[in-house]
Design a protein around this motif. Structure first.
Motif, PDB file in Angstrom:
ATOM      1  N   CYS A  36       0.902  -1.398   0.028  1.00 23.35           N
ATOM      2  CA  CYS A  36      -0.042  -0.010  -0.046  1.00 23.35           C
ATOM      3  C   CYS A  36       0.805   1.262   0.045  1.00 23.35           C
ATOM      4  O   CYS A  36       0.212   2.154   0.027  1.00 23.35           O
ATOM      5  N   LYS A  37       2.110   1.246   0.118  1.00 24.25           N
ATOM      6  CA  LYS A  37       3.136   2.202   0.137  1.00 24.25           C
ATOM      7  C   LYS A  37       3.405   3.052   1.586  1.00 24.25           C
ATOM      8  O   LYS A  37       4.434   3.393   1.816  1.00 24.25           O
ATOM      9  N   HIS A  38       2.230   3.369   2.135  1.00 23.57           N
ATOM     10  CA  HIS A  38       2.244   4.051   3.307  1.00 23.57           C
ATOM     11  C   HIS A  38       1.873   3.349   4.572  1.00 23.57           C
ATOM     12  O   HIS A  38       2.267   4.032   5.610  1.00 23.57           O
ATOM     13  N   GLY A  39       1.855   2.009   4.714  1.00 24.43           N
ATOM     14  CA  GLY A  39       1.855   1.507   5.915  1.00 24.43           C
ATOM     15  C   GLY A  39       0.883   1.926   6.800  1.00 24.43           C
ATOM     16  O   GLY A  39       0.732   1.489   7.984  1.00 24.43           O
ATOM     17  N   GLY A  40      -0.303   2.601   6.347  1.00 24.58           N
ATOM     18  CA  GLY A  40      -1.268   3.194   7.387  1.00 24.58           C
ATOM     19  C   GLY A  40      -0.845   4.309   8.265  1.00 24.58           C
ATOM     20  O   GLY A  40      -1.393   4.857   9.291  1.00 24.58           O
ATOM     21  N   ASN A  41       0.282   5.049   7.809  1.00 30.93           N
ATOM     22  CA  ASN A  41       0.962   6.150   8.739  1.00 30.93           C
ATOM     23  C   ASN A  41       0.314   7.565   8.016  1.00 30.93           C
ATOM     24  O   ASN A  41       0.497   7.701   6.956  1.00 30.93           O
ATOM     25  N   LYS A  42      -0.033   8.332   8.912  1.00 30.93           N
ATOM     26  CA  LYS A  42      -0.762   9.574   8.748  1.00 30.93           C
ATOM     27  C   LYS A  42       0.204  10.421   7.740  1.00 30.93           C
ATOM     28  O   LYS A  42      -0.549  10.748   6.642  1.00 30.93           O
ATOM     29  N   LYS A  43       1.438  10.730   7.912  1.00 30.18           N
ATOM     30  CA  LYS A  43       2.022  11.503   6.851  1.00 30.18           C
ATOM     31  C   LYS A  43       2.456  11.080   5.834  1.00 30.18           C
ATOM     32  O   LYS A  43       2.472  11.425   4.759  1.00 30.18           O
ATOM     33  N   LEU A  44       2.496   9.690   5.696  1.00 29.46           N
ATOM     34  CA  LEU A  44       2.953   8.725   4.544  1.00 29.46           C
ATOM     35  C   LEU A  44       1.546   8.683   3.790  1.00 29.46           C
ATOM     36  O   LEU A  44       1.636   8.765   2.499  1.00 29.46           O
ATOM     37  N   ILE A  45       0.299   8.563   4.246  1.00 32.56           N
ATOM     38  CA  ILE A  45      -0.847   8.382   3.561  1.00 32.56           C
ATOM     39  C   ILE A  45      -0.876   9.913   2.764  1.00 32.56           C
ATOM     40  O   ILE A  45      -1.396  10.025   1.699  1.00 32.56           O
ATOM     41  N   ALA A  46      -0.770  10.970   3.550  1.00 39.48           N
ATOM     42  CA  ALA A  46      -1.033  12.289   2.905  1.00 39.48           C
ATOM     43  C   ALA A  46      -0.029  12.533   1.686  1.00 39.48           C
ATOM     44  O   ALA A  46      -0.486  12.854   0.691  1.00 39.48           O
ATOM     45  N   LEU A  47       1.133  11.845   2.056  1.00 37.42           N
ATOM     46  CA  LEU A  47       2.207  11.918   0.990  1.00 37.42           C
ATOM     47  C   LEU A  47       1.715  11.170  -0.291  1.00 37.42           C
ATOM     48  O   LEU A  47       1.714  11.495  -1.686  1.00 37.42           O
ATOM     49  N   TYR A  48       1.111  10.033   0.050  1.00 34.82           N
ATOM     50  CA  TYR A  48       0.610   9.132  -0.969  1.00 34.82           C
ATOM     51  C   TYR A  48      -0.573   9.678  -1.668  1.00 34.82           C
ATOM     52  O   TYR A  48      -0.536   9.743  -2.944  1.00 34.82           O
ATOM     53  N   GLU A  49      -1.272  10.286  -1.097  1.00 34.57           N
ATOM     54  CA  GLU A  49      -2.590  10.870  -1.816  1.00 34.57           C
ATOM     55  C   GLU A  49      -2.359  12.169  -2.721  1.00 34.57           C
ATOM     56  O   GLU A  49      -2.694  12.275  -3.559  1.00 34.57           O
ATOM     57  N   GLN A  50      -1.033  12.917  -2.263  1.00 33.04           N
ATOM     58  CA  GLN A  50      -0.339  13.903  -3.091  1.00 33.04           C
ATOM     59  C   GLN A  50       0.451  13.434  -4.240  1.00 33.04           C
ATOM     60  O   GLN A  50       0.286  13.973  -5.313  1.00 33.04           O
ATOM     61  N   LYS A  51       1.160  12.263  -3.960  1.00 35.82           N
ATOM     62  CA  LYS A  51       2.362  12.219  -5.065  1.00 35.82           C
ATOM     63  C   LYS A  51       2.125  10.649  -5.846  1.00 35.82           C
ATOM     64  O   LYS A  51       2.623  10.578  -6.916  1.00 35.82           O
ATOM     65  N   GLY A  52       1.182   9.802  -5.203  1.00 39.86           N
ATOM     66  CA  GLY A  52       0.964   8.654  -5.574  1.00 39.86           C
ATOM     67  C   GLY A  52       2.082   7.368  -5.440  1.00 39.86           C
ATOM     68  O   GLY A  52       3.122   7.703  -4.864  1.00 39.86           O
ATOM     69  N   ALA A  53       1.624   6.214  -5.713  1.00 43.63           N
ATOM     70  CA  ALA A  53       2.335   5.245  -5.440  1.00 43.63           C
ATOM     71  C   ALA A  53       3.746   5.224  -6.386  1.00 43.63           C
ATOM     72  O   ALA A  53       4.859   4.711  -5.725  1.00 43.63           O
TER      73      ALA A  53
END
Length: 98
Positions: A36-53
């Motif tokens: 999932c790339k972000h592992g469920g972590n808040k800041k990594l989720i935000a980065l994922y939503e902004q930048k993508g996989a």
């Protein structure tokens, strides 16, 4: 094996410190990041939503900081995780939220 690890964003230099204390250890936890790339972590989720996989696939590296046997005390592993977060200042200057 269980232990502490560091994800490095080689594009920005920001770090994320985590730990794996479960029965399947670090391999299972890193598998979460690969899936999932972000592992469920808040800041990594935000980065994922902004930048993508693709961003994670291109710029993130995984480093094992410390490893312990599967029977090692999980509380001590979490204490070591906090130690690394403080040493590397990843709450203020990285991707850790707590």
């Amino acid at each position: 094996m269980t232990g502490g690890y560091c994800l490095t964003d080689t594009h920005t230099g920001k770090l994320y410190i985590g730990s794996a204390t479960g029965e399947e250890g670090v391999a299972q936890r890193w598998g979460n990041y690969l899936d999932c790339k972000h592992g469920g972590n808040k800041k990594l989720i935000a980065l994922y939503e902004q930048k993508g996989a693709e961003y994670f696939e291109k710029y993130f590296t995984y480093i094992l900081l410390e490893y312990f046997g599967l029977s090692y005390d999980p509380i001590k592993i979490l204490e070591r995780e906090q130690y690394w977060k403080k040493c590397l200042d990843t709450i203020r200057n990285g991707y850790n939220d707590n």
